[in-house]
Design an enzyme around this catalytic site. Sequence first.
Site, mmCIF file in Angstrom:
data_model
loop_
_atom_site.group_PDB
_atom_site.id
_atom_site.type_symbol
_atom_site.label_atom_id
_atom_site.label_comp_id
_atom_site.label_asym_id
_atom_site.label_seq_id
_atom_site.Cartn_x
_atom_site.Cartn_y
_atom_site.Cartn_z
ATOM 1 N N LEU A 105 -29.866 -47.000 -4.236
ATOM 2 C CA LEU A 105 -31.189 -47.601 -4.430
ATOM 3 C C LEU A 105 -31.087 -49.101 -4.698
ATOM 4 C CD1 LEU A 105 -33.158 -44.973 -6.576
ATOM 5 C CD2 LEU A 105 -32.691 -45.023 -4.120
ATOM 6 N N HIS A 142 -36.351 -49.925 -2.765
ATOM 7 C CA HIS A 142 -36.703 -48.577 -3.257
ATOM 8 C C HIS A 142 -37.479 -48.688 -4.567
ATOM 9 C CE1 HIS A 142 -32.861 -47.598 -0.958
ATOM 10 N NE2 HIS A 142 -33.746 -46.816 -0.378
ATOM 11 N N GLN A 194 -29.508 -37.362 10.886
ATOM 12 C CA GLN A 194 -30.066 -38.581 11.458
ATOM 13 C C GLN A 194 -28.988 -39.636 11.733
ATOM 14 O OE1 GLN A 194 -32.550 -39.218 7.746
ATOM 15 N NE2 GLN A 194 -32.265 -41.354 8.310
ATOM 16 N N GLY A 203 -40.538 -47.783 3.235
ATOM 17 C CA GLY A 203 -40.423 -49.236 3.358
ATOM 18 C C GLY A 203 -40.666 -49.664 4.797
ATOM 19 N N LYS A 252 -39.261 -52.013 6.355
ATOM 20 C CA LYS A 252 -38.102 -52.563 7.075
ATOM 21 C C LYS A 252 -37.824 -51.712 8.312
ATOM 22 C CE LYS A 252 -34.028 -52.348 5.170
ATOM 23 N NZ LYS A 252 -33.236 -51.373 5.961
ATOM 24 N N GLN A 258 -39.740 -46.133 11.955
ATOM 25 C CA GLN A 258 -39.749 -44.894 11.161
ATOM 26 C C GLN A 258 -41.151 -44.654 10.570
ATOM 27 O OE1 GLN A 258 -36.505 -43.244 8.489
ATOM 28 N NE2 GLN A 258 -37.688 -44.328 6.950
ATOM 29 N N VAL A 260 -38.481 -55.871 1.035
ATOM 30 C CA VAL A 260 -38.072 -56.761 -0.062
ATOM 31 C C VAL A 260 -36.802 -57.474 0.381
ATOM 32 C CG1 VAL A 260 -37.369 -56.872 -2.496
ATOM 33 C CG2 VAL A 260 -39.122 -55.238 -1.769
HETATM 34 O O1 PAF Z 1 -35.397 -44.299 5.278
HETATM 35 C C1 PAF Z 1 -34.575 -43.474 4.831
HETATM 36 O O2 PAF Z 1 -33.897 -43.732 3.833
HETATM 37 C C2 PAF Z 1 -34.406 -42.119 5.506
HETATM 38 O O3 PAF Z 1 -34.607 -42.233 6.875
HETATM 39 C C3 PAF Z 1 -35.316 -41.030 4.908
HETATM 40 C C4 PAF Z 1 -36.781 -41.360 5.114
HETATM 41 C C5 PAF Z 1 -35.017 -40.866 3.430
HETATM 42 C C6 PAF Z 1 -35.045 -39.691 5.605
HETATM 43 O O4 PAF Z 1 -33.726 -39.292 5.442
#
Ligand code: PAF
Length: 312
Positions: free
Chosen positions: A33, A37, A61, A149, A151, A155, A178
């Site tokens: 974090l 975050h 992912q 976020g 950034k 997403q 940020v």
């Molecule tokens: O942005 C992220 O950190 C990841 O893609 C998420 C949304 C936690 C999904 O694993």
Amino acid sequence: MLIIRTVAELRAHVRGLRAKGHIIGLVPTMGALHDGHVSLIAASSLRATSTIVSLFVNPRQFGDASDLAGYPRTEEDDAARAQAAGAAVLFAPSVGEVYPDGYSAEVRISGPLTERLEGAHRGPEHFHGVTTVVTKLLNMVAPDVVFFGAKDAQQVLVVRRLVRDLNLPVDVVALPTVREADGLALSSRNVRLSSADRRRAVAIPRAIAAVVEAYRAGELDVPALTARATAVLADAGLTAEYVAIADPATLEPRAVVDGPALLALAVPVGPVRLIDNTLLSPVLADSPVPALSGAGRTGGYVQQVPQSPEKG
Ligand code: PAF
């Protein structure tokens, strides 16, 4: 700080919160974090009465095994930061808890939104992994509101589409990127930069600033604008995977910036790949460059936040 590792325990906890009338905010993270975050958790603490931070490095992912293996894991620090920012619970399940033996479901948004930009470079499976885990986390926590976020602007678009298409009863809030004092966007991956790479990485916000400056000076031709970014990166010895200017809702490539457009780029720096973006908008053309000057200053692209119909 309560640390919960199983879905059963989480559900029991959430049932208790609901019985007491809590509004629940979820901040999904993969840990490590940083202040980005923290800004999401702080925003959740204002909007919700109980904030749950999830910490799960989602293997589905990551296309690149070395990126997954090298992803920073700092749970103890994360729990302390999340608590200080106002979260009540850290939900940190194991891979087996999220994907039990024989797991075979996938939630995917198909089409251009997941195939362009990051989808074209990391493969659409990246977003299928994101939408699968985000759906699972939303089902596990059942929050009223979930925070992301800006950034990762793509997403945010993909998650909004997921929530709309599946009628998921949650509001999606996106908050500005940020940045460090020199403009570099905060990222969990920044800790993997050597000091030399960290110095070179500042070329990324500078490349964005160069495009914004040219745009404000009246340059609307996309190849000319992206060439500005490429030149700034090249000066630092960096080559972008892509520098794209696209429609901010559909990510369709633009040839001319004749309306608001998303400038997005991905740049390998040493062992990591960093992404960043900003909105090129005629409305913003006369305002100071957002974000590229000053620690904690925010910037980047934030889409307006529609309330989901289910939540009224
Ligand atoms: O942005 C992220 O950190 C990841 O893609 C998420 C949304 C936690 C999904 O694993």
